[in-house]
Design a protein around this motif. Structure first.
Motif, mmCIF file in Angstrom:
data_model
loop_
_atom_site.group_PDB
_atom_site.id
_atom_site.type_symbol
_atom_site.label_atom_id
_atom_site.label_comp_id
_atom_site.label_asym_id
_atom_site.label_seq_id
_atom_site.Cartn_x
_atom_site.Cartn_y
_atom_site.Cartn_z
ATOM 1 N N LYS A 42 24.633 -54.006 -11.932
ATOM 2 C CA LYS A 42 24.756 -52.638 -13.370
ATOM 3 C C LYS A 42 26.840 -52.882 -13.425
ATOM 4 N N GLN A 43 26.690 -52.590 -14.488
ATOM 5 C CA GLN A 43 28.151 -53.173 -15.477
ATOM 6 C C GLN A 43 28.793 -52.236 -14.156
ATOM 7 N N ALA A 44 30.265 -52.709 -14.337
ATOM 8 C CA ALA A 44 31.298 -51.958 -13.649
ATOM 9 C C ALA A 44 32.752 -52.839 -13.547
ATOM 10 N N VAL A 45 33.568 -53.470 -13.806
ATOM 11 C CA VAL A 45 34.583 -53.789 -14.398
ATOM 12 C C VAL A 45 34.167 -54.799 -13.300
ATOM 13 N N PRO A 46 35.176 -56.110 -13.961
ATOM 14 C CA PRO A 46 34.643 -56.669 -13.435
ATOM 15 C C PRO A 46 36.123 -57.701 -12.652
ATOM 16 N N ARG A 47 37.889 -57.065 -12.863
ATOM 17 C CA ARG A 47 38.279 -57.213 -12.138
ATOM 18 C C ARG A 47 38.866 -55.503 -11.462
ATOM 19 N N PRO A 48 39.949 -55.627 -10.569
ATOM 20 C CA PRO A 48 40.865 -54.995 -10.280
ATOM 21 C C PRO A 48 41.405 -53.743 -11.977
ATOM 22 N N ILE A 49 41.233 -52.384 -12.418
ATOM 23 C CA ILE A 49 42.104 -52.045 -13.652
ATOM 24 C C ILE A 49 43.781 -50.404 -12.092
ATOM 25 N N VAL A 50 44.797 -51.606 -12.640
ATOM 26 C CA VAL A 50 45.872 -50.906 -11.907
ATOM 27 C C VAL A 50 46.250 -49.966 -13.172
ATOM 28 N N GLY A 51 46.987 -48.922 -12.852
ATOM 29 C CA GLY A 51 47.820 -47.672 -13.402
ATOM 30 C C GLY A 51 46.943 -46.890 -13.996
ATOM 31 N N ALA A 52 47.955 -45.520 -13.150
ATOM 32 C CA ALA A 52 47.384 -44.763 -13.787
ATOM 33 C C ALA A 52 46.596 -44.326 -15.308
ATOM 34 N N ASP A 53 47.535 -44.221 -16.205
ATOM 35 C CA ASP A 53 47.390 -44.618 -18.367
ATOM 36 C C ASP A 53 45.936 -45.042 -17.955
ATOM 37 N N LYS A 54 45.483 -46.775 -17.675
ATOM 38 C CA LYS A 54 44.159 -47.405 -17.289
ATOM 39 C C LYS A 54 43.897 -46.579 -16.729
ATOM 40 N N VAL A 55 43.288 -46.137 -15.826
ATOM 41 C CA VAL A 55 42.306 -45.969 -14.770
ATOM 42 C C VAL A 55 41.656 -44.593 -15.537
ATOM 43 N N ALA A 56 43.037 -43.637 -16.483
ATOM 44 C CA ALA A 56 42.111 -42.930 -16.595
ATOM 45 C C ALA A 56 41.882 -42.718 -17.834
ATOM 46 N N LEU B 299 46.507 -38.931 -9.708
ATOM 47 C CA LEU B 299 46.975 -40.594 -9.691
ATOM 48 C C LEU B 299 48.557 -41.314 -9.517
ATOM 49 N N ALA B 300 48.320 -41.909 -8.357
ATOM 50 C CA ALA B 300 49.691 -42.321 -8.358
ATOM 51 C C ALA B 300 49.940 -43.617 -9.125
ATOM 52 N N PRO B 301 51.004 -44.012 -10.031
ATOM 53 C CA PRO B 301 51.715 -44.724 -10.839
ATOM 54 C C PRO B 301 50.770 -46.151 -10.818
ATOM 55 N N ASP B 302 50.331 -46.458 -9.609
ATOM 56 C CA ASP B 302 49.858 -47.651 -9.577
ATOM 57 C C ASP B 302 48.609 -47.968 -9.088
ATOM 58 N N VAL B 303 47.903 -46.475 -9.116
ATOM 59 C CA VAL B 303 46.474 -46.865 -8.484
ATOM 60 C C VAL B 303 45.456 -47.927 -9.113
ATOM 61 N N VAL B 304 44.678 -48.576 -8.221
ATOM 62 C CA VAL B 304 44.008 -49.107 -8.443
ATOM 63 C C VAL B 304 42.145 -48.505 -8.553
ATOM 64 N N LEU B 305 41.521 -49.466 -9.814
ATOM 65 C CA LEU B 305 40.444 -49.034 -8.891
ATOM 66 C C LEU B 305 39.461 -50.615 -9.358
ATOM 67 N N LEU B 306 38.627 -50.025 -8.147
ATOM 68 C CA LEU B 306 37.174 -51.631 -7.926
ATOM 69 C C LEU B 306 36.638 -50.950 -8.329
ATOM 70 N N GLY B 307 34.922 -51.856 -8.483
ATOM 71 C CA GLY B 307 34.338 -51.477 -9.111
ATOM 72 C C GLY B 307 33.297 -52.913 -8.534
ATOM 73 N N ASP B 308 32.327 -51.874 -8.228
ATOM 74 C CA ASP B 308 31.038 -53.420 -7.677
ATOM 75 C C ASP B 308 29.464 -53.316 -7.789
ATOM 76 N N GLY B 309 29.290 -53.867 -9.153
ATOM 77 C CA GLY B 309 28.389 -53.362 -9.471
ATOM 78 C C GLY B 309 27.130 -54.464 -8.715
ATOM 79 N N GLY B 310 27.868 -56.048 -8.652
ATOM 80 C CA GLY B 310 27.499 -57.111 -8.194
ATOM 81 C C GLY B 310 26.097 -57.801 -8.796
ATOM 82 N N GLY B 311 27.231 -57.300 -10.056
ATOM 83 C CA GLY B 311 26.182 -58.232 -11.360
ATOM 84 C C GLY B 311 24.621 -58.013 -11.526
#
Length: 291
Positions: A207-221, A193-205
């Motif tokens: 399915k459960q998904a991250v509600p907002r972008p998660i930024v950072g390798a440690d947080k995402v991993a 993962l890049a240090p500033d990696v961004v995780l986006l999840g789309d559950g459309g309300g």
């Protein structure tokens, strides 16, 4: 009508591809094709010199209208909105420019353009239409279209993935990502993962998904491994989505999530997880895209 039907059918995959690249939604692209057919069926075909150009003009105008409606829908969308993934035929990956234009990463870049900029960029950069044809399609003069194209190219160039990433590199990154997540290898995942990696999840309300972008390798991993370790019955398998290698996650054998990557400078800088069931129907059978 037989000739009109033949012309529409022969260009259908091209028209779908244009609509999809403008909208990021296969369901909306199909609706636009229906609207295009209805207008095409009512045309005096004896006055049409070039059926392809005429159909492209209709589909562009219909997609522009739908794009503005879709923009209002996205404003009330629950969580992050991601493009609808497509299970694509092998020939899409072989057309490097087409595959690049429909990649999840590029589709998200196109989301940052205005509707007219997006239409002009897609028609010029992907489908190589001349400026006069584009001007007719978007109701602008050719000089204005050239300016819009220049502005859109600059905008996209500053946001598109850095460096050329081959299919094999993406496939290798996905395989390493799969191994790390399946084995719970935190360090192995961090190395990808890049240090500033961004995780986006789309559950459309739905399915459960991250509600907002998660930024950072440690947080995402830690979020990925923590979430997967809490549940059982899931499997990952490689697939081809939008002309690029991707991963399908199944729970108890049922399709649950499609994961696509953005890679910059050899590291995963974007992770896009689509879980909204309404966006997964086109992962059940292959879609043909054409330029």
């Amino acid at each position: 009508m037989d000739a009109a039907t033949d012309a529409f059918v022969s260009h259908r995959n091209l028209l779908f591809t244009i609509a999809y690249e403008m909208l990021g939604s296969a369901a909306d692209a199909e609706d636009v094709l229906q609207e295009t057919w209805l207008r095409w069926a009512g045309v005096d075909h004896g006055t049409v010199e070039n059926s392809r150009a005429y159909l492209v003009r209709i589909v562009t105008r219909q997609a522009l209208s739908r794009l503005r409606t879709l923009g209002r829908r996205k404003e009330s969308y629950v969580g992050s909105w991601l493009p609808e993934p497509l299970l694509t035929t092998p020939d899409v990956a072989e057309d490097v420019e087409l595959a690049d234009s429909v990649s999840m990463a590029m589709m998200l870049v196109l989301e940052t353009l205005t509707p007219t900029e997006r239409a002009v960029f897609v028609l010029r950069e992907v489908f190589d239409l001349d400026y006069d044809e584009i001007a007719t399609a978007v109701d602008k003069n050719a000089t204005a279209v050239r300016q819009i194209a220049h502005r859109a190219r600059s905008h996209v160039a500053s946001r598109r993935p850095r460096g050329t990433v081959s299919q094999d590199q993406t496939r290798d990154a996905l395989a390493a990502f799969q191994r790390a997540t399946e084995t719970g290898d935190l360090q192995g995942l961090l190395d990808l993962l890049a240090p500033d990696v961004v995780l986006l999840g789309d559950g459309g309300g739905v399915k459960q998904a991250v509600p907002r972008p998660i930024v950072g390798a440690d947080k995402v991993a830690r979020l990925l491994l923590g979430g997967l370790l809490k549940v059982t019955g899931w499997t990952m398998e490689p697939a081809s989505a939008n002309g690029h290698p991707a991963l399908i996650v199944r729970f108890d054998g049922e399709l649950d999530t499609v994961i696509a990557l953005r890679i910059d400078d050899g590291l995963i800088s974007g992770l896009y997880a689509v879980r909204n069931p309404e966006k997964l129907s086109h992962m059940q059978q292959e879609t043909t895209l054409r330029r």
